[in-house]
Design an enzyme around this catalytic site. Structure first.
Site, short mmCIF file in Angstrom:
data_model
loop_
_atom_site.label_atom_id
_atom_site.label_comp_id
_atom_site.label_asym_id
_atom_site.label_seq_id
_atom_site.Cartn_x
_atom_site.Cartn_y
_atom_site.Cartn_z
N GLU A 1 -0.02 8.63 -8.32
CA GLU A 1 -1.02 9.22 -7.43
C GLU A 1 -0.99 10.74 -7.55
OE1 GLU A 1 0.16 8.44 -3.44
OE2 GLU A 1 -1.31 9.78 -2.56
N ASP B 1 3.04 7.93 -3.12
CA ASP B 1 3.81 8.54 -2.04
C ASP B 1 4.16 7.48 -1.00
OD1 ASP B 1 3.91 11.12 -2.96
OD2 ASP B 1 1.96 11.66 -2.07
N ASP C 1 3.78 7.32 1.98
CA ASP C 1 3.08 7.53 3.26
C ASP C 1 1.86 6.61 3.33
OD1 ASP C 1 1.27 8.57 1.48
OD2 ASP C 1 1.56 10.67 2.08
N ASP D 1 -1.31 7.16 2.99
CA ASP D 1 -2.28 7.33 1.91
C ASP D 1 -1.82 6.58 0.65
OD1 ASP D 1 -4.13 8.74 3.22
OD2 ASP D 1 -3.74 10.68 2.23
#
Ligand code: 1YM
Length: 639
Positions: free
Chosen positions: A428, A501, A503, A505
């Site tokens: 990403e 990541d 998280d 997202d």
């Protein structure tokens, strides 16, 4: 009274029951979870029959605190009078003789599951205790059994008003691996039954979890309501608000109900049931259904001259977006396949087709506005397919060219061209992609950075997917093509690792990528080539020693273990991009110390997942993973 028979005549009967106990699989399919729950449906179906035949209004099922199960109806009550041929009560005959269905077949006794050959006596034979209570003729009667044997004849206990039957049984631990019923499974099946027998009221009370939990299922709309609820739950949109419905009942052929509607989704969903058992793998009833839909639509198109001559419409186009429920009851269903999930009766194909074809044609002809919308939807499918057919050919052509020539510009490929040792990281963002490029092992590890939002493949047409740069770069890098054109032998990497990541997202992007893989590159998941990387979220430094933690729990564990050893410093990574290339390698890329999770489809039943993925992705692209993530490597990172 001991558990032996109370009269000589019943000795012969025991042979039948002994056979059930020796070969339970022949009667209930097995002695695992499904077989165990089969006992419930045998009794419940008898109670539902009483409602269908107009003698009862409610069926209630209770899972007792002691693990036994009670089913009750307010019907006529099983006859308790002495059966002239048997010399024993009808109730006892029903609970001790195999194939009571046959005996009463000539009567008006129609069952909800066709005429089951098995039934109450099988449940009785496989229960360590079974207790029947009947209210009728002004009295309450009861009889108890153990492992199929009556403990005493039926007895009138007291005067009582009203009528009905109540059966309580405890499955025999000598027969079943595990005798614990699952309340969720019971509720799920009862709800389905309440849709398949429209108007029947079924209550379920569960005392097994310590407290009382009650649910009531009743659906006046039957399969039409079932289909509408299903379509809504999946977030799909119908092409017209109306749902087509037809039913046909025949003494010999049995009964069939069909509800259908076209939706804007590109997926086809046909849910079929035979004697209220789900037939996941379809079979002759679904084949008959498809025949009829195909013929009725073709006929309508031809009669009304609705489609440009240049456009070819095939049966896939006709079915695109079609959602349907088929509810079939037949006398002797034959199931096929490993999980017995496919109907095999050859005669059914024609019966279902003839029940549907004329009524569907008729409906279309009498509802021209609706028909017009449906045909427009089909033409749209045919156009999209024609467009994507040429696009697929293009992918095939491109990927057929020997690799490397056609690789996406952003790909930092590995040196090796042995797929078994090659790994592709989908990363990403450009900055993380940069760290990964610097930190990787260039011989075996390739990096493809992804930019921006990934398209939700669940809601996009194939054409849109094929026009999406990010997704097509992945396909090009993989080298194996996609969809119908997929060729595993051309796959360039045997590990495809999603590196996002830690998280929300990152999680979202992983979900969207997996959705794309699931829809267009499924064999890669099925063959275990797809993984999720697990980058650390925390760096914990204690006295010049560094530890990594993937989540809060691990961090807490590390702190507990090492806190006493000196000064502790904790760093939380905001994203992969912040990590130094060497750190990224050590924690996330290095095969010796990283953790990978293999992406698997939750259940062997791919079909079920198909529904789940629709459920989740159709509505909310941010929904949680539909995949179980088996840990491929579970070493504690300690550098
Ligand atoms: C909780 C389970 O079995 N109810 C039930 C079963 C029967 C009747 C009523 C019934 C049927 C008939 C006449 C008939 C059964 N009867 C027979 C048999 N609930 C449950 N409720 N009177 C009562 O079909 O003519 C088999 S099942 F054989 F006696 F007719």
């Amino acid at each position: 009274m001991n558990t032996s028979s109370y009269n000589a005549e019943s000795i012969i009967l025991l042979e039948g029951l002994e056979h059930v106990r020796k070969r339970p699989g022949m009667y209930i399919g097995g002695t695992g979870k499904d077989g165990l729950h089969h006992l419930i449906w045998e009794i419940v179906d008898n109670a539902i029959d009483e409602v269908i035949n107009g003698h009862a209004s409610v069926v209630s099922v209770t899972l007792q605190a002691d693990g036994s199960l009670t089913c009750e109806d307010n019907g006529r009550g099983i006859p308790v009078d002495i059966h002239p041929k048997a010399g024993r009560s009808t109730l006892e005959v029903i609970f001790t003789e195999l194939h009571t269905g046959g005996k009463f077949e000539e009567g008006a006794y129609k069952t909800s599951g066709g005429l089951h050959g098995v039934g109450a006596s099988v449940v009785n034979a496989l229960s360590q205790a079974l207790h029947v209570k009947v209210k009728r003729d002004g009295g309450l009667y009861e009889q108890r059994f153990s492992r199929g044997r009556p403990l005493a004849p039926v007895a009138r206990i007291e005067d009582a008003r009203g009528h009905g039957t109540e059966v309580t049984f405890a499955p025999d631990p000598q027969i079943f691996e595990d005798t614990a019923f699952e309340p969720e499974e019971i509720a799920r099946r009862l709800e389905i039954k309440s849709y398949l027998h429209r108007g029947v009221k079924i209550t379920f009370t569960d005392y097994s979890q310590g407290s009382k939990k009650s649910q009531t299922f009743k659906h006046e709309g039957g399969v039409v309501e079932f289909l509408d609820d299903l379509i809504a739950a999946q977030g799909r949109i119908k092409v017209t608000p109306e749902i087509f419905f037809t039913e046909r009942t025949d003494d010999i052929e049995g009964s069939v109900e069909i509800a259908l509607a076209w939706t804007e989704s590109t997926q086809v969903q046909i849910k079929s049931f035979v004697n209220s058992i789900s037939t996941q793998d379809g079979g002759t009833h679904e084949a008959g259904f498809k025949d009829a839909v195909h013929k009725a639509i073709r006929e309508y198109i031809e009669a009304h001259d609705l489609v440009p001559k240049s456009l070819q419409i095939n049966s896939e186009d006709i079915r695109e977006g079609l959602s349907a429920i088929i509810n079939l009851f037949i006398r002797e269903p034959q199931f096929q396949g490993q999980t017995k999930d496919k109907l095999n009766n050859p005669e059914v194909r024609g019966h279902v087709a003839s029940a549907l074809r004329a009524t569907l044609s008729n409906w279309l002809n009498h509802n021209q506005t609706i028909a017009q919308k449906i045909i427009t939807r089909i033409v749209q499918a045919a156009r999209a397919r024609a467009a994507s057919r040429s696009a697929i050919k293009a992918v095939k052509r491109k990927t057929a060219i020997s690799h490397r020539l056609n690789l996406p510009g952003k790909l930092a490929d590995c040196a090796s061209d042995d797929p078994t040792e090659s790994e592709l990281f989908l990363v990403e963002g450009d900055s993380a992609g940069g760290s990964a490029k610097q930190g990787r092992d260039r011989h075996t590890q390739a990096i493809l950075p992804l930019r921006g939002k990934v398209l939700n493949a669940e809601q996009a047409t194939l054409k849109k997917v094929m026009a999406n740069q990010e997704l097509m770069d992945i396909v090009k890098a993989l080298g194996c093509g996609m969809g119908e054109a997929l060729d595993l032998s051309k796959l360039r990497y045997h590990k495809i690792i999603l590196l996002m990541d830690a998280d929300s997202d990152g999680h979202h992007i992983s979900t969207l990528l997996l959705t794309f893989f699931y829809r267009y590159l499924k064999p890669l998941i099925l063959n275990g080539y797809v993984y999720l990387a697990q980058p650390p979220l925390f760096r914990v430094d204690v006295n010049k020693k560094t530890y990594w933690a993937a989540d809060e729990r691990e961090k807490a564990r590390l702190l507990k273990r090492h806190q006493s050893k000196g000064r502790v410093e904790i760093q939380r990574f905001k994203g992969l991009g912040e990590m130094m290339p060497a750190t990224l390698y050590k924690t996330t890329l290095d095969p010796d110390s990283r953790r990978l999770m293999r992406v698997q489809i939750q259940d062997e039943r791919v079909l079920e997942t198909e529904n789940t993925i629709n459920d989740l992705m159709g509505k909310d692209p941010g929904a949680r993973f539909i995949f179980v993530q088996g840990n491929a490597h579970q070493a504690e990172l300690d550098i």
